[in-house]
Write a protein that holds these residues in place. Structure first.
Motif, PDB file in Angstrom:
ATOM      1  N   ASP A   4      93.876  49.482 -39.482  1.00  0.00           N
ATOM      2  CA  ASP A   4      93.205  49.708 -40.750  1.00  0.00           C
ATOM      3  C   ASP A   4      94.095  50.586 -41.620  1.00  0.00           C
ATOM      4  O   ASP A   4      93.955  51.803 -41.664  1.00  0.00           O
ATOM      5  CB  ASP A   4      91.847  50.372 -40.510  1.00  0.00           C
ATOM      6  N   TYR A   5      95.048  49.939 -42.319  1.00  0.00           N
ATOM      7  CA  TYR A   5      96.006  50.701 -43.122  1.00  0.00           C
ATOM      8  C   TYR A   5      95.315  51.513 -44.210  1.00  0.00           C
ATOM      9  O   TYR A   5      95.712  52.644 -44.500  1.00  0.00           O
ATOM     10  CB  TYR A   5      97.027  49.742 -43.755  1.00  0.00           C
ATOM     11  N   HIS A   6      94.301  50.939 -44.815  1.00  0.00           N
ATOM     12  CA  HIS A   6      93.628  51.641 -45.903  1.00  0.00           C
ATOM     13  C   HIS A   6      93.026  52.947 -45.417  1.00  0.00           C
ATOM     14  O   HIS A   6      93.112  53.988 -46.081  1.00  0.00           O
ATOM     15  CB  HIS A   6      92.535  50.755 -46.504  1.00  0.00           C
ATOM     16  N   GLY A  57      97.429  60.707 -40.457  1.00  0.00           N
ATOM     17  CA  GLY A  57      98.425  59.805 -41.014  1.00  0.00           C
ATOM     18  C   GLY A  57      98.464  58.504 -40.237  1.00  0.00           C
ATOM     19  O   GLY A  57      97.501  57.742 -40.253  1.00  0.00           O
ATOM     20  N   PHE A  58      99.549  58.275 -39.512  1.00  0.00           N
ATOM     21  CA  PHE A  58      99.660  57.036 -38.733  1.00  0.00           C
ATOM     22  C   PHE A  58      99.584  57.360 -37.244  1.00  0.00           C
ATOM     23  O   PHE A  58     100.309  58.236 -36.761  1.00  0.00           O
ATOM     24  CB  PHE A  58     100.982  56.324 -39.031  1.00  0.00           C
ATOM     25  N   ALA A  73      92.286  49.221 -27.741  1.00  0.00           N
ATOM     26  CA  ALA A  73      92.172  50.397 -28.598  1.00  0.00           C
ATOM     27  C   ALA A  73      92.708  50.083 -29.986  1.00  0.00           C
ATOM     28  O   ALA A  73      93.877  50.336 -30.283  1.00  0.00           O
ATOM     29  CB  ALA A  73      92.936  51.577 -27.984  1.00  0.00           C
ATOM     30  N   PRO A  74      91.879  49.506 -30.848  1.00  0.00           N
ATOM     31  CA  PRO A  74      92.314  49.268 -32.232  1.00  0.00           C
ATOM     32  C   PRO A  74      92.759  50.565 -32.893  1.00  0.00           C
ATOM     33  O   PRO A  74      92.267  51.658 -32.564  1.00  0.00           O
ATOM     34  CB  PRO A  74      91.042  48.723 -32.902  1.00  0.00           C
ATOM     35  N   LEU A  75      93.696  50.464 -33.815  1.00  0.00           N
ATOM     36  CA  LEU A  75      94.256  51.659 -34.446  1.00  0.00           C
ATOM     37  C   LEU A  75      93.336  52.155 -35.548  1.00  0.00           C
ATOM     38  O   LEU A  75      93.645  52.100 -36.734  1.00  0.00           O
ATOM     39  CB  LEU A  75      95.651  51.362 -34.992  1.00  0.00           C
ATOM     40  N   VAL A  76      92.188  52.678 -35.124  1.00  0.00           N
ATOM     41  CA  VAL A  76      91.252  53.313 -36.043  1.00  0.00           C
ATOM     42  C   VAL A  76      91.179  54.794 -35.692  1.00  0.00           C
ATOM     43  O   VAL A  76      91.529  55.205 -34.578  1.00  0.00           O
ATOM     44  CB  VAL A  76      89.863  52.655 -35.970  1.00  0.00           C
ATOM     45  N   HIS A  77      90.684  55.587 -36.638  1.00  0.00           N
ATOM     46  CA  HIS A  77      90.831  57.036 -36.534  1.00  0.00           C
ATOM     47  C   HIS A  77      90.227  57.606 -35.246  1.00  0.00           C
ATOM     48  O   HIS A  77      90.876  58.404 -34.552  1.00  0.00           O
ATOM     49  CB  HIS A  77      90.197  57.706 -37.754  1.00  0.00           C
TER      50      HIS A  77
END
Length: 213
Positions: A4-6, A57-58, A73-77
């Protein structure tokens, strides 16, 4: 891979604020005076940058591990709470992880602040009251607690690598400081060394302070 880049881009201002506040607190409260102290402060600053750049950040650590480990593990916060993510405990585990981390971070910040106040108020004295009754180096003990708490709360590959290096640097700084204090205060400091531990307080001292408070 779900990124989720946004979400991550929108949180970069928080990273900048957290890094700035951490830098101000570090250089204000620890006031490095020579190159060794500046080197230690620089390592702690690198720790803060690595931490908050991934927290807001990333998620670099999560990005690497998601390809190396059989974990969905999706890259969400919230997946940045790495221990809960790897163990599959989800948001509930992340909350527990955060509480456990802050249970170390908050006392650590308290020790850093209290230690700084005593040194600032009594710059030329051998301070033996307040938090200095518990440990000889409360600011460093506090720093170690904050680092440990952050490793529980939001571990990253860079901070895990930096942590033992920071501890080693500050232990060496401690030994140098104690030699200077012995030269300055002589037997008074030697007595203080014998009575009060360096980093870890005695259980009896903690019980007395709790009972008195």
């Amino acid at each position: 891979m779900n990124i989720d880049y946004h979400q991550w881009l929108s949180m970069w201002p928080y990273a900048a604020i957290a890094i700035t506040v951490a830098a101000w607190a570090l250089y204000h409260l620890f006031a490095p005076a020579n190159w060794r102290e500046w080197a230690g402060a620089g390592l702690v600053q690198a720790f803060a940058i690595a931490l908050y750049a991934e927290m807001y950040g990333f998620p670099l650590t999560l990005y690497f591990l998601s390809g190396a480990l059989p974990v969905d593990a999706p890259l969400v916060h919230h997946n940045g709470h790495l221990w809960a993510t790897l163990l599959g405990y989800g948001t509930v585990g992340a909350t527990v992880e955060m509480v456990m981390g802050y249970a170390l971070i908050i006392p650590g910040l308290f020790l850093i602040a209290k230690g700084w106040v005593k040194v600032y108020c009594y710059p030329d004295d051998l301070v033996r009251h307040g938090v200095y009754r518990l440990v000889r180096h409360p600011q460093y003990t506090g720093l170690f607690l904050v680092i440990a708490g952050q490793l529980v709360h939001w571990p990253t590959i860079p901070t895990i690598i930096l942590s033992p290096i920071i501890v080693a640097v500050y232990v060496r700084l401690t030994l140098r400081e104690e030699r200077r204090m012995t030269e300055k205060f002589g037997s008074d400091y030697l007595d203080y060394q014998r009575d009060v531990p360096r980093f870890l307080p005695k259980w009896g001292s903690l019980r007395q302070i709790v009972a008195a408070g």
